[in-house]
Write a protein that holds these residues in place. Sequence first.
Motif, PDB file in Angstrom:
ATOM      1  N   PHE A 239       0.842  -1.187   0.000  1.00 45.95           N
ATOM      2  CA  PHE A 239       0.000   0.000   0.000  1.00 45.95           C
ATOM      3  C   PHE A 239       0.882   1.243   0.000  1.00 45.95           C
ATOM      4  O   PHE A 239       2.034   1.210   0.414  1.00 45.95           O
ATOM      5  CB  PHE A 239      -0.902  -0.015   1.242  1.00 45.95           C
ATOM      6  N   VAL A 240       0.312   2.348  -0.476  1.00 42.56           N
ATOM      7  CA  VAL A 240       1.091   3.588  -0.527  1.00 42.56           C
ATOM      8  C   VAL A 240       1.386   4.072   0.888  1.00 42.56           C
ATOM      9  O   VAL A 240       0.660   3.762   1.846  1.00 42.56           O
ATOM     10  CB  VAL A 240       0.320   4.686  -1.300  1.00 42.56           C
ATOM     11  N   LYS A 241       2.448   4.842   1.049  1.00 45.50           N
ATOM     12  CA  LYS A 241       2.794   5.417   2.355  1.00 45.50           C
ATOM     13  C   LYS A 241       1.906   6.639   2.585  1.00 45.50           C
ATOM     14  O   LYS A 241       2.300   7.776   2.358  1.00 45.50           O
ATOM     15  CB  LYS A 241       4.279   5.767   2.390  1.00 45.50           C
ATOM     16  N   TYR A 242       0.712   6.350   3.048  1.00 44.06           N
ATOM     17  CA  TYR A 242      -0.334   7.370   3.060  1.00 44.06           C
ATOM     18  C   TYR A 242      -0.143   8.444   4.129  1.00 44.06           C
ATOM     19  O   TYR A 242      -0.629   9.560   3.993  1.00 44.06           O
ATOM     20  CB  TYR A 242      -1.702   6.709   3.243  1.00 44.06           C
ATOM     21  N   ARG A 243       0.560   8.128   5.189  1.00 42.03           N
ATOM     22  CA  ARG A 243       0.672   9.109   6.282  1.00 42.03           C
ATOM     23  C   ARG A 243       1.378  10.387   5.835  1.00 42.03           C
ATOM     24  O   ARG A 243       1.108  11.468   6.355  1.00 42.03           O
ATOM     25  CB  ARG A 243       1.384   8.490   7.484  1.00 42.03           C
ATOM     26  N   SER A 244       2.257  10.253   4.858  1.00 41.18           N
ATOM     27  CA  SER A 244       2.950  11.445   4.364  1.00 41.18           C
ATOM     28  C   SER A 244       2.017  12.350   3.566  1.00 41.18           C
ATOM     29  O   SER A 244       2.349  13.508   3.292  1.00 41.18           O
ATOM     30  CB  SER A 244       4.136  11.041   3.489  1.00 41.18           C
ATOM     31  N   LEU A 245       0.830  11.843   3.188  1.00 40.37           N
ATOM     32  CA  LEU A 245      -0.136  12.630   2.418  1.00 40.37           C
ATOM     33  C   LEU A 245      -1.077  13.429   3.313  1.00 40.37           C
ATOM     34  O   LEU A 245      -1.819  14.287   2.821  1.00 40.37           O
ATOM     35  CB  LEU A 245      -0.967  11.708   1.518  1.00 40.37           C
ATOM     36  N   LEU A 246      -1.074  13.152   4.616  1.00 38.95           N
ATOM     37  CA  LEU A 246      -1.974  13.853   5.529  1.00 38.95           C
ATOM     38  C   LEU A 246      -1.410  15.238   5.842  1.00 38.95           C
ATOM     39  O   LEU A 246      -0.289  15.358   6.344  1.00 38.95           O
ATOM     40  CB  LEU A 246      -2.130  13.055   6.832  1.00 38.95           C
ATOM     41  N   PRO A 247      -2.162  16.299   5.547  1.00 37.40           N
ATOM     42  CA  PRO A 247      -1.673  17.650   5.849  1.00 37.40           C
ATOM     43  C   PRO A 247      -1.425  17.814   7.352  1.00 37.40           C
ATOM     44  O   PRO A 247      -2.229  17.386   8.172  1.00 37.40           O
ATOM     45  CB  PRO A 247      -2.817  18.560   5.378  1.00 37.40           C
ATOM     46  N   SER A 248      -0.282  18.404   7.689  1.00 36.19           N
ATOM     47  CA  SER A 248       0.074  18.584   9.096  1.00 36.19           C
ATOM     48  C   SER A 248      -0.147  20.023   9.573  1.00 36.19           C
ATOM     49  O   SER A 248      -0.021  20.306  10.765  1.00 36.19           O
ATOM     50  CB  SER A 248       1.543  18.204   9.312  1.00 36.19           C
ATOM     51  N   SER A 249      -0.460  20.932   8.647  1.00 38.09           N
ATOM     52  CA  SER A 249      -0.699  22.319   9.028  1.00 38.09           C
ATOM     53  C   SER A 249      -1.646  22.951   8.020  1.00 38.09           C
ATOM     54  O   SER A 249      -1.971  22.351   6.988  1.00 38.09           O
ATOM     55  CB  SER A 249       0.621  23.103   9.063  1.00 38.09           C
ATOM     56  N   SER A 250      -2.113  24.168   8.314  1.00 34.39           N
ATOM     57  CA  SER A 250      -3.014  24.863   7.402  1.00 34.39           C
ATOM     58  C   SER A 250      -2.829  26.361   7.559  1.00 34.39           C
ATOM     59  O   SER A 250      -2.362  26.842   8.596  1.00 34.39           O
ATOM     60  CB  SER A 250      -4.473  24.481   7.685  1.00 34.39           C
ATOM     61  N   THR A 251      -3.198  27.091   6.523  1.00 38.47           N
ATOM     62  CA  THR A 251      -3.153  28.555   6.571  1.00 38.47           C
ATOM     63  C   THR A 251      -4.552  29.155   6.589  1.00 38.47           C
ATOM     64  O   THR A 251      -4.727  30.313   6.933  1.00 38.47           O
ATOM     65  CB  THR A 251      -2.393  29.100   5.350  1.00 38.47           C
ATOM     66  N   THR A 252      -5.556  28.329   6.209  1.00 43.65           N
ATOM     67  CA  THR A 252      -6.948  28.783   6.176  1.00 43.65           C
ATOM     68  C   THR A 252      -7.851  27.661   6.648  1.00 43.65           C
ATOM     69  O   THR A 252      -7.693  26.512   6.203  1.00 43.65           O
ATOM     70  CB  THR A 252      -7.360  29.191   4.751  1.00 43.65           C
ATOM     71  N   THR A 253      -8.779  27.953   7.553  1.00 40.96           N
ATOM     72  CA  THR A 253      -9.756  26.962   7.989  1.00 40.96           C
ATOM     73  C   THR A 253     -11.162  27.534   7.894  1.00 40.96           C
ATOM     74  O   THR A 253     -11.372  28.742   8.046  1.00 40.96           O
ATOM     75  CB  THR A 253      -9.503  26.497   9.436  1.00 40.96           C
ATOM     76  N   VAL A 254     -12.112  26.640   7.642  1.00 42.44           N
ATOM     77  CA  VAL A 254     -13.516  27.013   7.529  1.00 42.44           C
ATOM     78  C   VAL A 254     -14.334  25.988   8.299  1.00 42.44           C
ATOM     79  O   VAL A 254     -14.142  24.777   8.125  1.00 42.44           O
ATOM     80  CB  VAL A 254     -13.978  27.038   6.064  1.00 42.44           C
ATOM     81  N   GLU A 255     -15.250  26.446   9.137  1.00 43.24           N
ATOM     82  CA  GLU A 255     -16.219  25.566   9.778  1.00 43.24           C
ATOM     83  C   GLU A 255     -17.603  25.917   9.251  1.00 43.24           C
ATOM     84  O   GLU A 255     -17.985  27.092   9.225  1.00 43.24           O
ATOM     85  CB  GLU A 255     -16.175  25.698  11.305  1.00 43.24           C
ATOM     86  N   VAL A 256     -18.335  24.869   8.814  1.00 43.18           N
ATOM     87  CA  VAL A 256     -19.618  25.097   8.161  1.00 43.18           C
ATOM     88  C   VAL A 256     -20.523  23.911   8.440  1.00 43.18           C
ATOM     89  O   VAL A 256     -20.053  22.776   8.643  1.00 43.18           O
ATOM     90  CB  VAL A 256     -19.401  25.290   6.632  1.00 43.18           C
ATOM     91  N   ALA A 257     -21.828  24.155   8.451  1.00 43.59           N
ATOM     92  CA  ALA A 257     -22.794  23.073   8.626  1.00 43.59           C
ATOM     93  C   ALA A 257     -22.700  22.100   7.456  1.00 43.59           C
ATOM     94  O   ALA A 257     -22.763  22.512   6.293  1.00 43.59           O
ATOM     95  CB  ALA A 257     -24.208  23.631   8.740  1.00 43.59           C
ATOM     96  N   ALA A 258     -22.530  20.820   7.758  1.00 45.79           N
ATOM     97  CA  ALA A 258     -22.325  19.821   6.705  1.00 45.79           C
ATOM     98  C   ALA A 258     -23.505  19.755   5.750  1.00 45.79           C
ATOM     99  O   ALA A 258     -23.331  19.643   4.532  1.00 45.79           O
ATOM    100  CB  ALA A 258     -22.073  18.459   7.332  1.00 45.79           C
ATOM    101  N   SER A 259     -24.732  19.818   6.279  1.00 41.27           N
ATOM    102  CA  SER A 259     -25.913  19.712   5.417  1.00 41.27           C
ATOM    103  C   SER A 259     -26.040  20.916   4.491  1.00 41.27           C
ATOM    104  O   SER A 259     -26.386  20.768   3.304  1.00 41.27           O
ATOM    105  CB  SER A 259     -27.174  19.568   6.267  1.00 41.27           C
ATOM    106  N   GLU A 260     -25.746  22.114   5.005  1.00 40.42           N
ATOM    107  CA  GLU A 260     -25.836  23.315   4.173  1.00 40.42           C
ATOM    108  C   GLU A 260     -24.795  23.289   3.060  1.00 40.42           C
ATOM    109  O   GLU A 260     -25.088  23.649   1.908  1.00 40.42           O
ATOM    110  CB  GLU A 260     -25.661  24.558   5.035  1.00 40.42           C
ATOM    111  N   LEU A 261     -23.579  22.861   3.393  1.00 39.80           N
ATOM    112  CA  LEU A 261     -22.529  22.791   2.370  1.00 39.80           C
ATOM    113  C   LEU A 261     -22.878  21.739   1.321  1.00 39.80           C
ATOM    114  O   LEU A 261     -22.687  21.956   0.116  1.00 39.80           O
ATOM    115  CB  LEU A 261     -21.185  22.471   3.021  1.00 39.80           C
ATOM    116  N   THR A 262     -23.422  20.619   1.762  1.00 41.44           N
ATOM    117  CA  THR A 262     -23.793  19.551   0.826  1.00 41.44           C
ATOM    118  C   THR A 262     -24.821  20.041  -0.179  1.00 41.44           C
ATOM    119  O   THR A 262     -24.666  19.838  -1.399  1.00 41.44           O
ATOM    120  CB  THR A 262     -24.353  18.341   1.599  1.00 41.44           C
TER     121      THR A 262
END
Length: 372
Positions: A239-262
Amino acid sequence: MKLRVAREDLADAVAWVAKSLPSRPPVPVLGGILLEVTGDTLVVAGFDYEVSTRAEVSVDAQTEGRVLVSGRLLAEITRALPAKPVDIVTDGSRVTITGGSAKFTLPTMPVEDYPALPEMPAASGTVGAAELAEAVVQTAISAGRDDTLPMLTGIRVEIEGDKLTLAATDRFRLAVRELSWTPDVPDLSTAVLVPARTLADAAKTLGSSGTVVVGLGDGLLGLEASGRRTTVRLLDVEFVKYRSLLPSSSTTTVEVAASELTEAIRRVALVTDRGHHLRMQVTDGMLTLTAGGDDEGRAEEELPVEADGAELLIAFNPGYLLDGLGVVHADTVRLAFTTPSRPALMVPVVDPDKNKPEQDYRYVVMPARLPG
Protein backbone atom coordinates in the motif's frame (compact mmCIF):
# COMPACT_ATOMS: atom_id res chain seq x y z
CA MET A 1 -31.86 -34.13 2.95
CA LYS A 2 -35.27 -33.14 4.28
CA LEU A 3 -36.04 -30.10 6.40
CA ARG A 4 -38.47 -27.31 7.26
CA VAL A 5 -37.28 -23.75 7.81
CA ALA A 6 -38.78 -20.31 8.39
CA ARG A 7 -39.02 -18.54 5.04
CA GLU A 8 -37.57 -15.22 6.32
CA ASP A 9 -34.55 -16.89 7.93
CA LEU A 10 -33.82 -18.86 4.78
CA ALA A 11 -34.29 -15.89 2.44
CA ASP A 12 -32.02 -13.64 4.53
CA ALA A 13 -29.23 -16.21 4.68
CA VAL A 14 -29.43 -17.05 0.97
CA ALA A 15 -29.53 -13.38 -0.05
CA TRP A 16 -26.45 -12.62 2.07
CA VAL A 17 -24.45 -15.50 0.60
CA ALA A 18 -25.63 -14.82 -2.97
CA LYS A 19 -24.34 -11.23 -2.86
CA SER A 20 -20.75 -12.46 -2.73
CA LEU A 21 -21.04 -14.94 -5.59
CA PRO A 22 -19.28 -14.04 -8.85
CA SER A 23 -21.56 -12.74 -11.61
CA ARG A 24 -19.57 -14.73 -14.16
CA PRO A 25 -18.08 -17.74 -12.36
CA PRO A 26 -15.06 -19.31 -14.11
CA VAL A 27 -16.61 -22.73 -13.53
CA PRO A 28 -20.35 -23.32 -12.98
CA VAL A 29 -20.09 -24.79 -9.46
CA LEU A 30 -18.62 -21.52 -8.13
CA GLY A 31 -21.95 -19.87 -8.95
CA GLY A 32 -23.71 -22.32 -6.66
CA ILE A 33 -24.86 -22.12 -3.05
CA LEU A 34 -24.13 -25.06 -0.79
CA LEU A 35 -26.90 -26.20 1.56
CA GLU A 36 -25.71 -28.57 4.30
CA VAL A 37 -27.77 -29.90 7.20
CA THR A 38 -26.20 -31.23 10.39
CA GLY A 39 -28.47 -31.84 13.35
CA ASP A 40 -30.95 -28.95 13.47
CA THR A 41 -28.65 -26.47 11.74
CA LEU A 42 -28.66 -25.56 8.07
CA VAL A 43 -25.43 -24.06 6.74
CA VAL A 44 -25.84 -21.84 3.66
CA ALA A 45 -22.46 -21.20 2.04
CA GLY A 46 -20.71 -19.82 -1.03
CA PHE A 47 -17.06 -19.68 -2.13
CA ASP A 48 -15.19 -18.48 -5.23
CA TYR A 49 -11.59 -18.98 -3.97
CA GLU A 50 -11.38 -15.28 -3.05
CA VAL A 51 -14.37 -14.75 -0.74
CA SER A 52 -16.28 -17.29 1.32
CA THR A 53 -19.57 -16.68 3.11
CA ARG A 54 -21.30 -18.94 5.58
CA ALA A 55 -24.58 -18.45 7.45
CA GLU A 56 -26.23 -20.76 9.95
CA VAL A 57 -30.01 -21.16 10.20
CA SER A 58 -32.00 -23.19 12.74
CA VAL A 59 -34.25 -25.73 11.04
CA ASP A 60 -36.49 -28.70 11.79
CA ALA A 61 -34.55 -31.45 10.01
CA GLN A 62 -35.67 -35.02 9.42
CA THR A 63 -32.59 -36.15 7.51
CA GLU A 64 -29.14 -34.65 7.10
CA GLY A 65 -27.33 -34.08 3.83
CA ARG A 66 -25.74 -31.57 1.51
CA VAL A 67 -26.71 -30.23 -1.90
CA LEU A 68 -25.42 -27.59 -4.34
CA VAL A 69 -27.84 -25.48 -6.39
CA SER A 70 -27.71 -22.35 -8.55
CA GLY A 71 -27.13 -19.42 -6.20
CA ARG A 72 -28.82 -16.82 -8.38
CA LEU A 73 -31.93 -18.95 -8.88
CA LEU A 74 -32.15 -19.97 -5.22
CA ALA A 75 -31.96 -16.33 -4.13
CA GLU A 76 -34.74 -15.32 -6.50
CA ILE A 77 -36.95 -18.23 -5.40
CA THR A 78 -36.54 -17.74 -1.64
CA ARG A 79 -37.18 -14.02 -2.01
CA ALA A 80 -40.42 -14.68 -3.92
CA LEU A 81 -41.84 -17.43 -1.69
CA PRO A 82 -44.92 -16.60 0.40
CA ALA A 83 -44.47 -15.93 4.13
CA LYS A 84 -44.99 -19.55 5.15
CA PRO A 85 -42.66 -22.32 6.36
CA VAL A 86 -40.46 -23.72 3.60
CA ASP A 87 -39.87 -27.44 3.01
CA ILE A 88 -36.70 -28.54 1.22
CA VAL A 89 -36.35 -32.14 0.07
CA THR A 90 -33.70 -33.73 -2.13
CA ASP A 91 -34.49 -36.63 -4.43
CA GLY A 92 -31.56 -37.90 -6.42
CA SER A 93 -30.27 -35.14 -8.67
CA ARG A 94 -33.12 -32.74 -7.91
CA VAL A 95 -34.22 -30.64 -4.97
CA THR A 96 -37.80 -29.55 -4.27
CA ILE A 97 -38.55 -26.29 -2.48
CA THR A 98 -42.13 -25.82 -1.26
CA GLY A 99 -43.59 -22.77 0.45
CA GLY A 100 -47.36 -22.54 0.86
CA SER A 101 -48.92 -23.26 -2.53
CA ALA A 102 -45.67 -22.57 -4.43
CA LYS A 103 -43.43 -25.45 -5.42
CA PHE A 104 -40.11 -25.39 -7.28
CA THR A 105 -38.00 -28.31 -8.47
CA LEU A 106 -34.38 -27.54 -9.31
CA PRO A 107 -31.54 -29.60 -10.73
CA THR A 108 -28.59 -29.99 -8.39
CA MET A 109 -24.97 -29.27 -9.26
CA PRO A 110 -22.15 -31.81 -8.64
CA VAL A 111 -21.41 -31.17 -4.96
CA GLU A 112 -18.29 -33.34 -5.16
CA ASP A 113 -16.71 -30.72 -7.47
CA TYR A 114 -17.29 -27.91 -4.98
CA PRO A 115 -14.14 -26.66 -3.21
CA ALA A 116 -13.82 -26.95 0.56
CA LEU A 117 -14.54 -23.70 2.35
CA PRO A 118 -11.57 -22.13 4.16
CA GLU A 119 -11.55 -22.27 7.94
CA MET A 120 -12.07 -19.11 9.94
CA PRO A 121 -8.61 -17.75 10.88
CA ALA A 122 -7.77 -17.77 14.58
CA ALA A 123 -9.43 -14.86 16.39
CA SER A 124 -7.26 -11.75 16.72
CA GLY A 125 -9.78 -9.65 18.64
CA THR A 126 -13.28 -8.15 18.68
CA VAL A 127 -14.75 -4.82 17.59
CA GLY A 128 -18.16 -3.21 17.73
CA ALA A 129 -20.08 -4.15 14.59
CA ALA A 130 -21.66 -0.72 14.10
CA GLU A 131 -18.33 1.06 14.62
CA LEU A 132 -16.56 -1.23 12.16
CA ALA A 133 -19.33 -0.81 9.56
CA GLU A 134 -19.16 2.99 9.85
CA ALA A 135 -15.35 3.01 9.59
CA VAL A 136 -15.39 0.78 6.50
CA VAL A 137 -18.00 2.94 4.75
CA GLN A 138 -16.03 6.09 5.57
CA THR A 139 -12.84 4.72 4.04
CA ALA A 140 -14.19 2.61 1.16
CA ILE A 141 -15.40 5.72 -0.70
CA SER A 142 -11.76 6.61 -1.36
CA ALA A 143 -10.69 3.20 -2.64
CA GLY A 144 -9.82 2.87 -6.31
CA ARG A 145 -11.90 0.81 -8.72
CA ASP A 146 -9.25 0.07 -11.34
CA ASP A 147 -8.33 -3.60 -10.95
CA THR A 148 -5.10 -3.00 -12.89
CA LEU A 149 -3.90 -1.07 -9.81
CA PRO A 150 -4.74 -3.57 -7.04
CA MET A 151 -2.82 -1.65 -4.36
CA LEU A 152 -5.41 1.13 -4.68
CA THR A 153 -8.50 -1.10 -4.60
CA GLY A 154 -8.03 -2.14 -0.99
CA ILE A 155 -8.52 -0.83 2.51
CA ARG A 156 -5.40 -1.00 4.63
CA VAL A 157 -6.22 -2.32 8.09
CA GLU A 158 -3.55 -1.53 10.66
CA ILE A 159 -3.59 -3.05 14.13
CA GLU A 160 -1.55 -1.43 16.86
CA GLY A 161 -2.50 -2.61 20.33
CA ASP A 162 -6.09 -1.55 21.05
CA LYS A 163 -6.34 0.70 17.99
CA LEU A 164 -7.53 -0.13 14.48
CA THR A 165 -6.69 2.23 11.62
CA LEU A 166 -8.41 1.92 8.24
CA ALA A 167 -7.11 3.82 5.21
CA ALA A 168 -7.89 3.92 1.47
CA THR A 169 -6.89 6.12 -1.45
CA ASP A 170 -7.37 6.33 -5.21
CA ARG A 171 -4.68 9.05 -5.54
CA PHE A 172 -7.31 11.81 -5.78
CA ARG A 173 -8.56 11.51 -2.19
CA LEU A 174 -7.55 9.71 0.98
CA ALA A 175 -9.74 8.59 3.87
CA VAL A 176 -8.40 7.51 7.27
CA ARG A 177 -10.45 6.35 10.26
CA GLU A 178 -9.20 5.21 13.65
CA LEU A 179 -11.30 3.25 16.15
CA SER A 180 -10.82 1.22 19.30
CA TRP A 181 -11.07 -2.54 19.49
CA THR A 182 -10.27 -5.37 21.93
CA PRO A 183 -7.28 -7.45 20.79
CA ASP A 184 -6.75 -11.00 22.04
CA VAL A 185 -3.01 -10.22 22.24
CA PRO A 186 -2.41 -6.82 23.93
CA ASP A 187 0.73 -5.89 21.98
CA LEU A 188 -0.49 -7.12 18.58
CA SER A 189 1.00 -5.09 15.72
CA THR A 190 0.30 -5.89 12.06
CA ALA A 191 -1.17 -4.49 8.84
CA VAL A 192 -3.08 -6.10 5.95
CA LEU A 193 -4.69 -4.93 2.71
CA VAL A 194 -8.30 -6.08 2.17
CA PRO A 195 -10.35 -5.69 -1.05
CA ALA A 196 -12.52 -2.65 -0.34
CA ARG A 197 -15.73 -3.78 -2.05
CA THR A 198 -15.75 -7.13 -0.30
CA LEU A 199 -14.98 -5.65 3.11
CA ALA A 200 -17.69 -3.01 2.64
CA ASP A 201 -20.32 -5.64 1.79
CA ALA A 202 -19.36 -7.82 4.75
CA ALA A 203 -19.18 -4.98 7.28
CA LYS A 204 -22.50 -3.53 6.15
CA THR A 205 -24.26 -6.87 6.61
CA LEU A 206 -22.75 -7.47 10.05
CA GLY A 207 -23.36 -3.89 11.18
CA SER A 208 -26.34 -4.78 13.40
CA SER A 209 -24.71 -7.78 15.06
CA GLY A 210 -23.33 -6.17 18.23
CA THR A 211 -19.78 -7.50 18.19
CA VAL A 212 -17.64 -8.85 15.36
CA VAL A 213 -14.84 -11.36 15.83
CA VAL A 214 -11.87 -10.51 13.59
CA GLY A 215 -9.41 -13.22 12.57
CA LEU A 216 -6.15 -12.94 10.64
CA GLY A 217 -3.99 -15.70 9.23
CA ASP A 218 -2.93 -17.71 6.17
CA GLY A 219 -3.47 -14.75 3.84
CA LEU A 220 -7.08 -14.36 4.98
CA LEU A 221 -9.18 -11.92 6.95
CA GLY A 222 -12.15 -13.47 8.72
CA LEU A 223 -15.21 -11.74 10.20
CA GLU A 224 -17.78 -13.59 12.28
CA ALA A 225 -20.93 -12.44 14.09
CA SER A 226 -24.44 -13.70 14.83
CA GLY A 227 -24.02 -17.02 13.05
CA ARG A 228 -22.56 -15.48 9.92
CA ARG A 229 -18.97 -15.76 8.78
CA THR A 230 -17.01 -14.42 5.85
CA THR A 231 -13.39 -14.85 4.85
CA VAL A 232 -11.57 -12.64 2.35
CA ARG A 233 -8.27 -13.35 0.64
CA LEU A 234 -5.88 -10.49 1.32
CA LEU A 235 -4.23 -8.42 -1.42
CA ASP A 236 -0.54 -9.30 -1.61
CA VAL A 237 0.69 -5.86 -2.71
CA GLU A 238 2.27 -2.86 -0.99
CA PHE A 239 0.00 0.00 0.00
CA VAL A 240 1.09 3.59 -0.53
CA LYS A 241 2.79 5.42 2.36
CA TYR A 242 -0.33 7.37 3.06
CA ARG A 243 0.67 9.11 6.28
CA SER A 244 2.95 11.44 4.36
CA LEU A 245 -0.14 12.63 2.42
CA LEU A 246 -1.97 13.85 5.53
CA PRO A 247 -1.67 17.65 5.85
CA SER A 248 0.07 18.58 9.10
CA SER A 249 -0.70 22.32 9.03
CA SER A 250 -3.01 24.86 7.40
CA THR A 251 -3.15 28.55 6.57
CA THR A 252 -6.95 28.78 6.18
CA THR A 253 -9.76 26.96 7.99
CA VAL A 254 -13.52 27.01 7.53
CA GLU A 255 -16.22 25.57 9.78
CA VAL A 256 -19.62 25.10 8.16
CA ALA A 257 -22.79 23.07 8.63
CA ALA A 258 -22.32 19.82 6.70
CA SER A 259 -25.91 19.71 5.42
CA GLU A 260 -25.84 23.31 4.17
CA LEU A 261 -22.53 22.79 2.37
CA THR A 262 -23.79 19.55 0.83
CA GLU A 263 -26.94 21.16 -0.59
CA ALA A 264 -25.04 24.20 -1.88
CA ILE A 265 -22.47 22.01 -3.68
CA ARG A 266 -25.24 19.96 -5.29
CA ARG A 267 -26.96 23.07 -6.60
CA VAL A 268 -23.84 24.81 -7.89
CA ALA A 269 -22.49 21.60 -9.44
CA LEU A 270 -25.50 21.39 -11.75
CA VAL A 271 -23.64 23.53 -14.31
CA THR A 272 -20.31 21.70 -14.10
CA ASP A 273 -19.11 19.49 -16.90
CA ARG A 274 -15.85 17.68 -17.68
CA GLY A 275 -14.06 20.93 -18.39
CA HIS A 276 -15.04 22.79 -15.22
CA HIS A 277 -14.79 22.18 -11.52
CA LEU A 278 -16.38 23.75 -8.49
CA ARG A 279 -14.48 26.72 -7.10
CA MET A 280 -14.39 27.71 -3.44
CA GLN A 281 -13.43 31.20 -2.40
CA VAL A 282 -12.82 31.85 1.29
CA THR A 283 -13.10 35.39 2.58
CA ASP A 284 -13.75 36.78 6.04
CA GLY A 285 -16.91 35.03 7.25
CA MET A 286 -18.03 33.85 3.80
CA LEU A 287 -17.56 30.81 1.58
CA THR A 288 -18.47 31.45 -2.06
CA LEU A 289 -19.08 28.51 -4.41
CA THR A 290 -19.02 29.05 -8.16
CA ALA A 291 -19.07 26.81 -11.21
CA GLY A 292 -19.58 26.93 -14.96
CA GLY A 293 -18.97 29.68 -17.46
CA ASP A 294 -20.64 31.85 -20.09
CA ASP A 295 -21.11 29.02 -22.60
CA GLU A 296 -22.90 26.43 -20.48
CA GLY A 297 -24.30 28.54 -17.67
CA ARG A 298 -22.89 29.74 -14.40
CA ALA A 299 -23.89 29.16 -10.76
CA GLU A 300 -22.88 30.93 -7.57
CA GLU A 301 -23.88 30.55 -3.92
CA GLU A 302 -22.60 32.17 -0.74
CA LEU A 303 -22.57 30.53 2.69
CA PRO A 304 -21.85 32.30 5.96
CA VAL A 305 -19.09 30.37 7.75
CA GLU A 306 -16.57 30.58 10.54
CA ALA A 307 -13.38 31.32 8.61
CA ASP A 308 -9.90 31.82 9.97
CA GLY A 309 -6.67 32.64 8.18
CA ALA A 310 -5.76 33.93 4.73
CA GLU A 311 -8.24 34.40 1.90
CA LEU A 312 -8.13 31.58 -0.65
CA LEU A 313 -9.45 30.48 -4.03
CA ILE A 314 -9.31 26.73 -4.70
CA ALA A 315 -11.13 24.28 -7.01
CA PHE A 316 -12.35 20.70 -6.56
CA ASN A 317 -14.18 17.88 -8.24
CA PRO A 318 -17.61 18.34 -6.58
CA GLY A 319 -18.23 14.60 -6.47
CA TYR A 320 -15.20 14.08 -4.24
CA LEU A 321 -16.46 16.71 -1.80
CA LEU A 322 -19.94 15.19 -1.73
CA ASP A 323 -18.52 11.71 -1.09
CA GLY A 324 -16.74 12.94 2.02
CA LEU A 325 -19.68 14.97 3.26
CA GLY A 326 -21.94 11.96 2.82
CA VAL A 327 -20.03 9.81 5.31
CA VAL A 328 -18.54 12.34 7.75
CA HIS A 329 -21.56 11.87 10.08
CA ALA A 330 -21.31 15.21 11.86
CA ASP A 331 -23.45 18.35 11.96
CA THR A 332 -20.43 20.56 11.31
CA VAL A 333 -17.25 19.99 9.31
CA ARG A 334 -13.94 21.77 9.31
CA LEU A 335 -12.11 22.35 6.02
CA ALA A 336 -8.41 23.08 6.30
CA PHE A 337 -6.41 24.52 3.36
CA THR A 338 -2.81 25.54 2.69
CA THR A 339 -2.46 26.62 -0.96
CA PRO A 340 -4.65 26.18 -4.08
CA SER A 341 -2.39 23.38 -5.28
CA ARG A 342 -2.08 21.41 -2.03
CA PRO A 343 -4.53 18.82 -0.62
CA ALA A 344 -7.37 20.01 1.61
CA LEU A 345 -8.46 18.25 4.78
CA MET A 346 -12.05 17.63 5.90
CA VAL A 347 -12.74 16.52 9.48
CA PRO A 348 -15.90 16.28 11.61
CA VAL A 349 -16.45 18.87 14.33
CA VAL A 350 -17.99 17.22 17.38
CA ASP A 351 -20.32 19.25 19.57
CA PRO A 352 -19.63 18.19 23.20
CA ASP A 353 -23.00 19.58 24.29
CA LYS A 354 -24.79 16.96 22.17
CA ASN A 355 -22.97 14.10 23.89
CA LYS A 356 -21.86 12.54 20.61
CA PRO A 357 -18.81 10.25 20.56
CA GLU A 358 -15.77 11.75 18.93
CA GLN A 359 -14.71 10.07 15.70
CA ASP A 360 -11.16 10.24 14.46
CA TYR A 361 -11.87 10.61 10.75
CA ARG A 362 -9.83 12.47 8.14
CA TYR A 363 -10.76 12.94 4.50
CA VAL A 364 -8.13 14.47 2.21
CA VAL A 365 -9.03 15.77 -1.25
CA MET A 366 -6.65 16.81 -4.03
CA PRO A 367 -7.65 20.13 -5.60
CA ALA A 368 -8.27 20.66 -9.30
CA ARG A 369 -6.05 22.93 -11.33
CA LEU A 370 -7.34 26.49 -11.60
CA PRO A 371 -7.30 27.91 -15.16
CA GLY A 372 -4.71 30.50 -16.09
